[in-house]
Design a protein around this motif. Sequence first.
Motif, PDB file in Angstrom:
ATOM      1  N   PHE A 196      -9.992  35.413  30.931  1.00 14.52           N
ATOM      2  CA  PHE A 196     -11.292  35.841  31.434  1.00 14.52           C
ATOM      3  C   PHE A 196     -11.909  34.697  32.225  1.00 14.52           C
ATOM      4  O   PHE A 196     -11.911  33.548  31.776  1.00 14.52           O
ATOM      5  N   ILE A 197     -12.407  35.003  33.420  1.00 16.89           N
ATOM      6  CA  ILE A 197     -13.036  33.982  34.246  1.00 16.89           C
ATOM      7  C   ILE A 197     -14.454  34.431  34.593  1.00 16.89           C
ATOM      8  O   ILE A 197     -14.710  35.614  34.807  1.00 16.89           O
ATOM      9  N   GLY A 198     -15.362  33.483  34.635  1.00 15.30           N
ATOM     10  CA  GLY A 198     -16.742  33.791  34.952  1.00 15.30           C
ATOM     11  C   GLY A 198     -17.689  33.075  34.003  1.00 15.30           C
ATOM     12  O   GLY A 198     -17.270  32.294  33.139  1.00 15.30           O
ATOM     13  N   ASP A 199     -18.960  33.346  34.173  1.00 15.05           N
ATOM     14  CA  ASP A 199     -20.000  32.730  33.339  1.00 15.05           C
ATOM     15  C   ASP A 199     -20.128  33.534  32.054  1.00 15.05           C
ATOM     16  O   ASP A 199     -21.074  34.295  31.846  1.00 15.05           O
ATOM     17  N   LEU A 200     -19.157  33.357  31.164  1.00 19.94           N
ATOM     18  CA  LEU A 200     -19.087  34.160  29.949  1.00 19.94           C
ATOM     19  C   LEU A 200     -20.233  33.875  28.988  1.00 19.94           C
ATOM     20  O   LEU A 200     -20.507  34.690  28.096  1.00 19.94           O
TER      21      LEU A 200
ATOM     22  N   LEU B 125      -2.465  39.077  38.395  1.00 22.03           N
ATOM     23  CA  LEU B 125      -3.344  40.143  38.874  1.00 22.03           C
ATOM     24  C   LEU B 125      -4.759  39.823  38.418  1.00 22.03           C
ATOM     25  O   LEU B 125      -5.009  39.643  37.229  1.00 22.03           O
ATOM     26  N   THR B 126      -5.683  39.727  39.371  1.00 22.11           N
ATOM     27  CA  THR B 126      -7.081  39.440  39.057  1.00 22.11           C
ATOM     28  C   THR B 126      -7.926  40.657  39.407  1.00 22.11           C
ATOM     29  O   THR B 126      -7.859  41.155  40.531  1.00 22.11           O
ATOM     30  N   LEU B 127      -8.704  41.131  38.453  1.00 16.77           N
ATOM     31  CA  LEU B 127      -9.546  42.308  38.648  1.00 16.77           C
ATOM     32  C   LEU B 127     -11.008  41.915  38.506  1.00 16.77           C
ATOM     33  O   LEU B 127     -11.407  41.304  37.502  1.00 16.77           O
ATOM     34  N   TYR B 128     -11.782  42.263  39.519  1.00 13.71           N
ATOM     35  CA  TYR B 128     -13.219  41.936  39.539  1.00 13.71           C
ATOM     36  C   TYR B 128     -13.947  43.039  38.774  1.00 13.71           C
ATOM     37  O   TYR B 128     -14.352  44.049  39.335  1.00 13.71           O
ATOM     38  N   ALA B 129     -14.127  42.820  37.471  1.00 13.48           N
ATOM     39  CA  ALA B 129     -14.626  43.868  36.585  1.00 13.48           C
ATOM     40  C   ALA B 129     -16.149  43.908  36.486  1.00 13.48           C
ATOM     41  O   ALA B 129     -16.739  44.974  36.320  1.00 13.48           O
ATOM     42  N   PHE B 130     -16.782  42.724  36.559  1.00 11.38           N
ATOM     43  CA  PHE B 130     -18.245  42.667  36.377  1.00 11.38           C
ATOM     44  C   PHE B 130     -18.740  41.419  37.109  1.00 11.38           C
ATOM     45  O   PHE B 130     -18.415  40.298  36.730  1.00 11.38           O
ATOM     46  N   SER B 131     -19.493  41.625  38.168  1.00  8.60           N
ATOM     47  CA  SER B 131     -19.938  40.489  38.975  1.00  8.60           C
ATOM     48  C   SER B 131     -21.214  39.876  38.406  1.00  8.60           C
ATOM     49  O   SER B 131     -21.933  40.504  37.620  1.00  8.60           O
TER      50      SER B 131
ATOM     51  N   ASN C  75       0.677  33.261  24.915  1.00  7.70           N
ATOM     52  CA  ASN C  75       2.071  32.854  25.112  1.00  7.70           C
ATOM     53  C   ASN C  75       2.888  33.895  25.872  1.00  7.70           C
ATOM     54  O   ASN C  75       4.095  33.731  26.044  1.00  7.70           O
ATOM     55  N   ASN C  76       2.252  34.960  26.314  1.00  7.54           N
ATOM     56  CA  ASN C  76       2.970  36.005  27.051  1.00  7.54           C
ATOM     57  C   ASN C  76       3.221  35.579  28.491  1.00  7.54           C
ATOM     58  O   ASN C  76       2.409  34.868  29.087  1.00  7.54           O
ATOM     59  N   GLY C  77       4.334  36.050  29.060  1.00  2.05           N
ATOM     60  CA  GLY C  77       4.693  35.586  30.396  1.00  2.05           C
ATOM     61  C   GLY C  77       5.084  36.659  31.394  1.00  2.05           C
ATOM     62  O   GLY C  77       5.453  36.343  32.522  1.00  2.05           O
ATOM     63  N   ARG C  78       5.009  37.928  30.999  1.00  3.06           N
ATOM     64  CA  ARG C  78       5.419  38.978  31.936  1.00  3.06           C
ATOM     65  C   ARG C  78       4.449  39.095  33.104  1.00  3.06           C
ATOM     66  O   ARG C  78       4.853  39.210  34.260  1.00  3.06           O
ATOM     67  N   LEU C  79       3.165  39.058  32.798  1.00  5.48           N
ATOM     68  CA  LEU C  79       2.122  39.138  33.815  1.00  5.48           C
ATOM     69  C   LEU C  79       0.869  38.491  33.260  1.00  5.48           C
ATOM     70  O   LEU C  79       0.535  38.688  32.089  1.00  5.48           O
ATOM     71  N   THR C  80       0.175  37.715  34.078  1.00  6.88           N
ATOM     72  CA  THR C  80      -1.122  37.158  33.696  1.00  6.88           C
ATOM     73  C   THR C  80      -2.211  38.001  34.337  1.00  6.88           C
ATOM     74  O   THR C  80      -2.284  38.112  35.557  1.00  6.88           O
ATOM     75  N   LEU C  81      -3.026  38.612  33.491  1.00  9.69           N
ATOM     76  CA  LEU C  81      -4.148  39.430  33.945  1.00  9.69           C
ATOM     77  C   LEU C  81      -5.426  38.626  33.817  1.00  9.69           C
ATOM     78  O   LEU C  81      -5.813  38.236  32.712  1.00  9.69           O
ATOM     79  N   LEU C  82      -6.066  38.351  34.941  1.00  7.07           N
ATOM     80  CA  LEU C  82      -7.364  37.687  34.933  1.00  7.07           C
ATOM     81  C   LEU C  82      -8.447  38.745  35.137  1.00  7.07           C
ATOM     82  O   LEU C  82      -8.416  39.493  36.107  1.00  7.07           O
ATOM     83  N   LEU C  83      -9.373  38.815  34.199  1.00  2.85           N
ATOM     84  CA  LEU C  83     -10.513  39.714  34.330  1.00  2.85           C
ATOM     85  C   LEU C  83     -11.734  38.882  34.667  1.00  2.85           C
ATOM     86  O   LEU C  83     -12.138  38.003  33.891  1.00  2.85           O
ATOM     87  N   ALA C  84     -12.293  39.130  35.840  1.00  2.00           N
ATOM     88  CA  ALA C  84     -13.480  38.401  36.288  1.00  2.00           C
ATOM     89  C   ALA C  84     -14.716  39.097  35.727  1.00  2.00           C
ATOM     90  O   ALA C  84     -15.028  40.227  36.100  1.00  2.00           O
ATOM     91  N   LEU C  85     -15.400  38.420  34.808  1.00  2.00           N
ATOM     92  CA  LEU C  85     -16.565  38.981  34.126  1.00  2.00           C
ATOM     93  C   LEU C  85     -17.752  38.055  34.329  1.00  2.00           C
ATOM     94  O   LEU C  85     -17.631  36.848  34.126  1.00  2.00           O
ATOM     95  N   SER C  86     -18.887  38.619  34.705  1.00  2.00           N
ATOM     96  CA  SER C  86     -20.057  37.796  35.027  1.00  2.00           C
ATOM     97  C   SER C  86     -19.640  36.730  36.039  1.00  2.00           C
ATOM     98  O   SER C  86     -20.039  35.576  35.960  1.00  2.00           O
TER      99      SER C  86
END
Length: 226
Positions: free
Chosen positions: A85-89, A41-47, A109-120
Amino acid sequence: MDGNGRWALERGLPRLAGHKAGAEAVSRCLRAAMHRGVKYLTLYAFSSENWSREPAEVADLTSLLRYYLRHKVAELHREGVRIRFIGDLARFDVSLREELARAETLTRNNGRLTLLLALSYGGRGDIVQAARRLAQSVQQGDLKPEEINETLFADKLWTAGVPDPDVVVRTSGEFRLSNFLLWQSAYAELVFLDIFWPDFNEGHFATVLEAYARRERRFGTRPSAS
């Protein structure tokens, strides 16, 4: 995740109230994703464009991010969620980057769900930084231009190692991607919801999955005979 400010405006509330309500919608979205067995799940939190907002609002957004990093990451870790976290941190201050790194390390090391937060984050910026990294490899003699292909390019994106999205959801009644995962969404199914993000709930998540299930994904091939 669009519409926090307009949601607050309609209720005569400050924009920060909309962002806080939007954060609660994130929690509902995460619960729905885990309940449905979604793995990414990827959430666009801060562009990247959000940096041009009023300094006070940017400060409110980063403060809210700090709060959730300090109070929610442990809970997500117990639930088996991996955070990336993905983006220009680099545009964030050192202390915040350290908190982001701690969250990634704790949950790696968790595997239930990968949460990607798109920041900057910006899709064009993602493509540019990948091209720059490949150009550096060519310049250093580690790579030949003719060796560059789509797979190698994707490995240089901030989303490296993560499958391309099956479906992209846009809230608030807007019909555009707004610089989100431009390379990765080449064959994603698009779903547009005419609600503000703070109103997003488990029912809307189910609606998205039902809409996706009805789509026929052909990836440029001929339609099936059925």
